[in-house]
Design a protein around this motif. Structure first.
Motif, PDB file in Angstrom:
ATOM      1  N   PHE A 145       4.217   2.472  19.282  1.00  0.00           N
ATOM      2  CA  PHE A 145       3.808   1.174  19.815  1.00  0.00           C
ATOM      3  C   PHE A 145       2.291   1.043  19.758  1.00  0.00           C
ATOM      4  N   PHE A 146       1.823   0.042  19.013  1.00  0.00           N
ATOM      5  CA  PHE A 146       0.406  -0.315  19.003  1.00  0.00           C
ATOM      6  C   PHE A 146       0.250  -1.611  19.798  1.00  0.00           C
ATOM      7  N   PRO A 147      -0.541  -1.632  20.892  1.00  0.00           N
ATOM      8  CA  PRO A 147      -0.558  -2.802  21.772  1.00  0.00           C
ATOM      9  C   PRO A 147      -1.428  -3.962  21.313  1.00  0.00           C
ATOM     10  N   ASP A 148      -2.528  -3.731  20.607  1.00  0.00           N
ATOM     11  CA  ASP A 148      -3.442  -4.835  20.300  1.00  0.00           C
ATOM     12  C   ASP A 148      -4.279  -4.464  19.086  1.00  0.00           C
ATOM     13  N   ILE A 149      -4.041  -5.148  17.961  1.00  0.00           N
ATOM     14  CA  ILE A 149      -4.730  -4.831  16.716  1.00  0.00           C
ATOM     15  C   ILE A 149      -5.328  -6.110  16.132  1.00  0.00           C
ATOM     16  N   LYS A 150      -6.622  -6.139  15.951  1.00  0.00           N
ATOM     17  CA  LYS A 150      -7.257  -7.283  15.295  1.00  0.00           C
ATOM     18  C   LYS A 150      -7.106  -7.129  13.780  1.00  0.00           C
ATOM     19  N   VAL A 151      -6.630  -8.185  13.128  1.00  0.00           N
ATOM     20  CA  VAL A 151      -6.340  -8.105  11.694  1.00  0.00           C
ATOM     21  C   VAL A 151      -6.919  -9.302  10.943  1.00  0.00           C
ATOM     22  N   ILE A 152      -7.165  -9.088   9.650  1.00  0.00           N
ATOM     23  CA  ILE A 152      -7.631 -10.168   8.776  1.00  0.00           C
ATOM     24  C   ILE A 152      -6.677 -10.362   7.594  1.00  0.00           C
ATOM     25  N   ASN A 153      -5.584  -9.624   7.599  1.00  0.00           N
ATOM     26  CA  ASN A 153      -4.556  -9.815   6.573  1.00  0.00           C
ATOM     27  C   ASN A 153      -3.244  -9.259   7.100  1.00  0.00           C
ATOM     28  N   LEU A 154      -2.164  -9.970   6.808  1.00  0.00           N
ATOM     29  CA  LEU A 154      -0.844  -9.541   7.281  1.00  0.00           C
ATOM     30  C   LEU A 154       0.188  -9.982   6.252  1.00  0.00           C
ATOM     31  N   SER A 155       1.002  -9.037   5.817  1.00  0.00           N
ATOM     32  CA  SER A 155       2.009  -9.334   4.797  1.00  0.00           C
ATOM     33  C   SER A 155       3.323  -8.664   5.163  1.00  0.00           C
ATOM     34  N   PHE A 156       4.423  -9.310   4.789  1.00  0.00           N
ATOM     35  CA  PHE A 156       5.757  -8.778   5.048  1.00  0.00           C
ATOM     36  C   PHE A 156       6.480  -8.502   3.736  1.00  0.00           C
ATOM     37  N   VAL A 157       5.725  -8.153   2.706  1.00  0.00           N
ATOM     38  CA  VAL A 157       6.281  -7.976   1.366  1.00  0.00           C
ATOM     39  C   VAL A 157       6.169  -6.514   0.949  1.00  0.00           C
ATOM     40  N   ASP A 158       7.221  -6.010   0.344  1.00  0.00           N
ATOM     41  CA  ASP A 158       7.221  -4.671  -0.236  1.00  0.00           C
ATOM     42  C   ASP A 158       6.835  -4.795  -1.702  1.00  0.00           C
ATOM     43  N   GLU A 159       5.847  -4.025  -2.111  1.00  0.00           N
ATOM     44  CA  GLU A 159       5.344  -4.079  -3.489  1.00  0.00           C
ATOM     45  C   GLU A 159       5.709  -2.791  -4.206  1.00  0.00           C
ATOM     46  N   ARG A 160       6.513  -2.916  -5.252  1.00  0.00           N
ATOM     47  CA  ARG A 160       6.958  -1.742  -6.000  1.00  0.00           C
ATOM     48  C   ARG A 160       6.871  -1.995  -7.503  1.00  0.00           C
ATOM     49  N   VAL A 161       6.767  -0.909  -8.245  1.00  0.00           N
ATOM     50  CA  VAL A 161       6.761  -0.993  -9.704  1.00  0.00           C
ATOM     51  C   VAL A 161       8.190  -1.216 -10.185  1.00  0.00           C
ATOM     52  N   ASN A 162       8.358  -2.159 -11.111  1.00  0.00           N
ATOM     53  CA  ASN A 162       9.669  -2.445 -11.686  1.00  0.00           C
ATOM     54  C   ASN A 162      10.132  -1.231 -12.501  1.00  0.00           C
ATOM     55  N   PRO A 163      11.241  -0.574 -12.093  1.00  0.00           N
ATOM     56  CA  PRO A 163      11.682   0.621 -12.833  1.00  0.00           C
ATOM     57  C   PRO A 163      12.039   0.330 -14.287  1.00  0.00           C
ATOM     58  N   GLU A 164      12.430  -0.906 -14.582  1.00  0.00           N
ATOM     59  CA  GLU A 164      12.784  -1.263 -15.955  1.00  0.00           C
ATOM     60  C   GLU A 164      11.561  -1.671 -16.770  1.00  0.00           C
ATOM     61  N   ARG A 165      10.515  -2.178 -16.070  1.00  0.00           N
ATOM     62  CA  ARG A 165       9.270  -2.565 -16.730  1.00  0.00           C
ATOM     63  C   ARG A 165       8.106  -1.986 -15.938  1.00  0.00           C
ATOM     64  N   PRO A 166       7.673  -0.768 -16.252  1.00  0.00           N
ATOM     65  CA  PRO A 166       6.622  -0.104 -15.470  1.00  0.00           C
ATOM     66  C   PRO A 166       5.314  -0.878 -15.408  1.00  0.00           C
ATOM     67  N   ASP A 167       5.107  -1.822 -16.328  1.00  0.00           N
ATOM     68  CA  ASP A 167       3.877  -2.605 -16.322  1.00  0.00           C
ATOM     69  C   ASP A 167       3.969  -3.814 -15.380  1.00  0.00           C
ATOM     70  N   GLN A 168       5.125  -4.007 -14.742  1.00  0.00           N
ATOM     71  CA  GLN A 168       5.328  -5.134 -13.846  1.00  0.00           C
ATOM     72  C   GLN A 168       5.490  -4.658 -12.408  1.00  0.00           C
ATOM     73  N   THR A 169       5.069  -5.520 -11.472  1.00  0.00           N
ATOM     74  CA  THR A 169       5.209  -5.235 -10.048  1.00  0.00           C
ATOM     75  C   THR A 169       6.206  -6.207  -9.442  1.00  0.00           C
TER      76      THR A 169
END
Length: 277
Positions: A145-169
């Motif tokens: 549990f983190f009670p209070d964090i000041k942030v300047i960016n927030l994302s809910f996306v998982d970023e992974r390399v495409n196993p079929e196309r390693p040059d794509q994310t």
């Protein structure tokens, strides 16, 4: 999330002692029983004991990612700024060290009635091209549990390399459910599972961040230049228009006017009943 200030956390985050990994750190200091040595990666297996993280420090500007899986495992990943912490261990300890985790760690025993074995880890914040960022991997027994964090960016996306196309994310939404409350208009917007939510140029604070053994729960309060829901031709901006904002302000004005009128009527009735002149 990108931190807008230093974050120092103290507590007792217990993880399953059977498998804990620290990877890609600048330096991991082992307890004195192992001699004057340090490592970059460490895997522990602890029997009849416990493992707990009791201190974490993130420097301003750190990019913090928390990911969980259906199996209950969690990864805490940090990059871009100084990161350090301490982990205390009790019980029968063995494991592996080294960049490839191919060096055996001698068996040690730390009695629960005596001071535990302390493993300290540090990352200097210098991201090396082609090298993975440092991470703590384990299966949480208790909620982090983190009670209070000041942030300047927030994302809910998982970023992974495409196993079929390693040059794509590939970008995949990790949202399971949520609600957006637009303070300017008091509008509440439900966010469904796998929704594509983008917050542009935010500034505010994560007032609660809980990482149990599966879903991560986040409560953010702040401002954003734009809030977009959906992708492609189905995307829409949730930013209220000027007309919506003015309509809401008018409703507020009517509310306060009616409240003042009712208060005036109540005060007049009180004067009549009590005989106050």
């Amino acid at each position: 999330m990108r931190l807008d200030n230093d974050l120092s956390w103290h507590g007792a985050w217990r993880v399953d002692p059977e498998q804990v990994r620290l990877e890609n750190f600048t330096r991991i200091v082992l307890p004195p029983e192992y001699g004057p040595r340090s490592e970059s990666s460490l895997e522990l297996n602890v029997q009849t004991g416990s493992v707990r993280v009791d201190h974490l420090f993130f420097d301003r500007g750190a990019l913090l990612t928390i990911a969980t899986s259906e199996s209950g495992a969690a990864d805490l990943v940090v990059s871009g700024a100084l990161f350090r912490g301490d982990m205390d261990v009790s019980g029968k300890v063995n494991g592996h060290t080294g960049a490839g985790l191919d060096n055996s760690l001698p068996l040690e025993f730390y009695d629960s009635e005596t001071p535990p074995g302390r493993f300290s880890f540090m990352y200097n914040g210098q991201d090396v091209r082609g090298q993975q960022p440092p991470l703590i991997h384990g299966s949480p027994v208790e909620v982090l549990f983190f009670p209070d964090i000041k942030v300047i960016n927030l994302s809910f996306v998982d970023e992974r390399v495409n196993p079929e196309r390693p040059d794509q994310t590939v970008f995949t939404s990790q949202i399971t459910s949520g609600t957006i409350t637009m303070i300017d208009t008091s509008e509440q917007i439900p966010v469904v599972s796998a929704a594509a939510l983008r917050l542009a140029k935010i500034r505010g604070r994560v007032s609660a961040l809980l990482a149990p053994n599966k879903d991560v729960q986040v409560k953010f309060e702040g401002t954003a230049n734009d809030v977009t829901l959906g992708t492609g031709e189905f995307s829409r901006s949730l930013k209220p228009t000027i007309l919506e904002w003015l309509f809401h302000q008018q409703k507020l004005g009517l509310f306060w006017g009616a409240l003042t009128f009712l208060w005036g009527m109540t005060w007049s009735a009180r004067r009549l009943i009590s005989g106050v002149s």
